[in-house]
Design an enzyme around this catalytic site. Structure first.
Site, PDB file in Angstrom:
ATOM      1  N   ASP A 130       4.346   3.625  -3.561  1.00 40.94           N
ATOM      2  CA  ASP A 130       3.373   3.956  -4.603  1.00 40.94           C
ATOM      3  C   ASP A 130       3.458   2.885  -5.696  1.00 40.94           C
ATOM      4  O   ASP A 130       4.518   2.681  -6.288  1.00 40.94           O
ATOM      5  CB  ASP A 130       3.719   5.340  -5.170  1.00 40.94           C
ATOM      6  CG  ASP A 130       2.711   5.826  -6.189  1.00 40.94           C
ATOM      7  OD1 ASP A 130       1.952   4.997  -6.754  1.00 40.94           O
ATOM      8  OD2 ASP A 130       2.690   7.039  -6.437  1.00 40.94           O
TER       9      ASP A 130
ATOM     10  N   ASP B 219       0.865  -1.189   0.000  1.00 37.77           N
ATOM     11  CA  ASP B 219       0.000   0.000   0.000  1.00 37.77           C
ATOM     12  C   ASP B 219       0.892   1.226   0.000  1.00 37.77           C
ATOM     13  O   ASP B 219       2.050   1.171   0.408  1.00 37.77           O
ATOM     14  CB  ASP B 219      -0.926   0.017   1.225  1.00 37.77           C
ATOM     15  CG  ASP B 219      -2.156   0.869   1.003  1.00 37.77           C
ATOM     16  OD1 ASP B 219      -3.235   0.312   0.697  1.00 37.77           O
ATOM     17  OD2 ASP B 219      -2.071   2.118   1.111  1.00 37.77           O
TER      18      ASP B 219
ATOM     19  N   LYS C 149     -11.340   0.956 -15.872  1.00 40.93           N
ATOM     20  CA  LYS C 149     -11.820  -0.358 -15.423  1.00 40.93           C
ATOM     21  C   LYS C 149     -12.245  -1.218 -16.626  1.00 40.93           C
ATOM     22  O   LYS C 149     -12.093  -2.438 -16.591  1.00 40.93           O
ATOM     23  CB  LYS C 149     -12.948  -0.201 -14.404  1.00 40.93           C
ATOM     24  CG  LYS C 149     -12.499   0.442 -13.078  1.00 40.93           C
ATOM     25  CD  LYS C 149     -11.477  -0.401 -12.325  1.00 40.93           C
ATOM     26  CE  LYS C 149     -11.237   0.111 -10.906  1.00 40.93           C
ATOM     27  NZ  LYS C 149     -10.279  -0.708 -10.143  1.00 40.93           N
TER      28      LYS C 149
ATOM     29  N   TYR D 286     -12.306   6.743 -14.665  1.00 40.14           N
ATOM     30  CA  TYR D 286     -12.489   5.491 -13.896  1.00 40.14           C
ATOM     31  C   TYR D 286     -13.186   4.447 -14.759  1.00 40.14           C
ATOM     32  O   TYR D 286     -12.777   3.291 -14.816  1.00 40.14           O
ATOM     33  CB  TYR D 286     -13.306   5.793 -12.643  1.00 40.14           C
ATOM     34  CG  TYR D 286     -13.435   4.631 -11.668  1.00 40.14           C
ATOM     35  CD1 TYR D 286     -12.401   4.304 -10.796  1.00 40.14           C
ATOM     36  CD2 TYR D 286     -14.612   3.879 -11.606  1.00 40.14           C
ATOM     37  CE1 TYR D 286     -12.528   3.259  -9.890  1.00 40.14           C
ATOM     38  CE2 TYR D 286     -14.754   2.841 -10.700  1.00 40.14           C
ATOM     39  CZ  TYR D 286     -13.702   2.530  -9.842  1.00 40.14           C
ATOM     40  OH  TYR D 286     -13.844   1.487  -8.948  1.00 40.14           O
TER      41      TYR D 286
END
Ligand SMILES: NC(=O)c1ccc[n+]([C@@H]2O[C@H](COP(=O)([O-])OP(=O)(O)OC[C@H]3O[C@@H](n4cnc5c(N)ncnc54)[C@H](O)[C@@H]3O)[C@@H](O)[C@H]2O)c1
Length: 249
Positions: free
Chosen positions: A63, A40, A157, A153
């Site tokens: 990152d 993370d 996706k 987004y």
């Protein structure tokens, strides 16, 4: 030295493991006896996860869009990853294309598409050598529909599905399965606010009329673990909606 017939624990690399679905997934893999490599960007979140995971697991802060983080993850995994769960992802403030700024577009694609691709590329050689491996990429209901998020987004996706299916086709014969899970609303820490008047006007009422109640990260985690398990052996290149029936509308 005593020889045992015990098979070594599988290693499961989970991104976005500091919060929400990723955190629940890391814990769920650990509960199966897998050795978890949890990643993370937020070190404090990883520290809290580490306390809960206990011994025998690894956390790597960094990152995921930085290739150096991917290098570190490879080393932490000792060169071998049996399961890769690409969970880390970010939203896009619901910006329509007419209001898109290039930096946000790039960032969303870096986190949601390019980083998963680089991680898949990093773990595939080990999986090919082993003749097996499972990849689970977390997309979204926005990967299948145009009315669930902003332009970046939604497009990212959709791209993640293409990337996963292509990988399933190329590497399926070598024992590797790559699948997508497409969640509907899940109660997590994801930043999902709307920063667009058009989004509020157009998307707001659509979402209000159809949005199913959120499920919990644990529900998604169990399904990700299942997709990576031997029970899901014949499933490759699939997109599994986990959205309370939202995709059916
Ligand atoms: N929550 C939902 O309703 C929902 C719905 C559909 C899909 N998803 C998808 O599920 C996945 C997990 O989302 P969540 O809801 O658990 O979100 P979350 O924000 O709770 O957790 C995501 C984690 O990813 C980490 N992360 C973000 N950018 C990173 C980066 N560049 N490098 C490394 N780590 C980074 C964050 O620090 C955070 O801990 C995402 O891919 C998201 O698109 C979520």
């Amino acid at each position: 030295m005593t020889e045992t017939n015990e098979t070594p624990a599988r290693s499961a690399l989970v991104t976005g493991a500091g919060s929400g679905i990723g955190r629940a997934t890391a814990l769920a893999f650990a509960a199966t006896g897998a050795r978890v490599i949890a990643s993370d960007i937020d070190p404090a979140r990883l520290e809290s996860l580490n306390d809960e995971l206990g011994e025998g697991h690894v956390t790597v802060a960094g990152d995921i869009t930085d290739p150096a983080t991917i290098e570190k993850l490879g080393l932490a995994a000792g060169g071998r990853v049996d399961i890769l769960a690409n969970v880390a992802g970010i939203m896009d403030r619901f910006l329509p294309v007419g209001e898109m700024d290039d930096a946000l577009w790039q960032k969303v694609f870096d986190v949601n598409v390019t980083a998963p691709m680089r991680l898949m590329r990093a773990v595939l050689p080990g999986m090919v050598d082993a003749g097996e491996g499972a990849i689970v990429n977390v997309a979204s209901a926005a990967a299948l529909h145009g009315g669930r998020a902003g332009a970046a987004y939604t497009a990212s996706k959709h791209a993640l599905i293409g990337l996963t299916r292509n990988t399933a086709v190329f590497y399926g014969p070598q024992g590797i399965r790559a699948n997508v899970i497409a969640p509907g609303p899940v109660a997590t820490g994801i930043e999902g606010g709307m920063a667009s008047h058009l989004a509020a006007q157009r998307m707001g009422p659509l979402l209000k009329s159809m949005l199913p109640p959120p499920t919990t990260p644990d529900v998604l985690a169990e399904q990700i673990v299942w997709l990576a398990s031997e029970t899901a052996t014949n499933i490759n290149g699939a997109v599994l909606s986990s959205d309370g029936g939202w995709a059916a509308i």
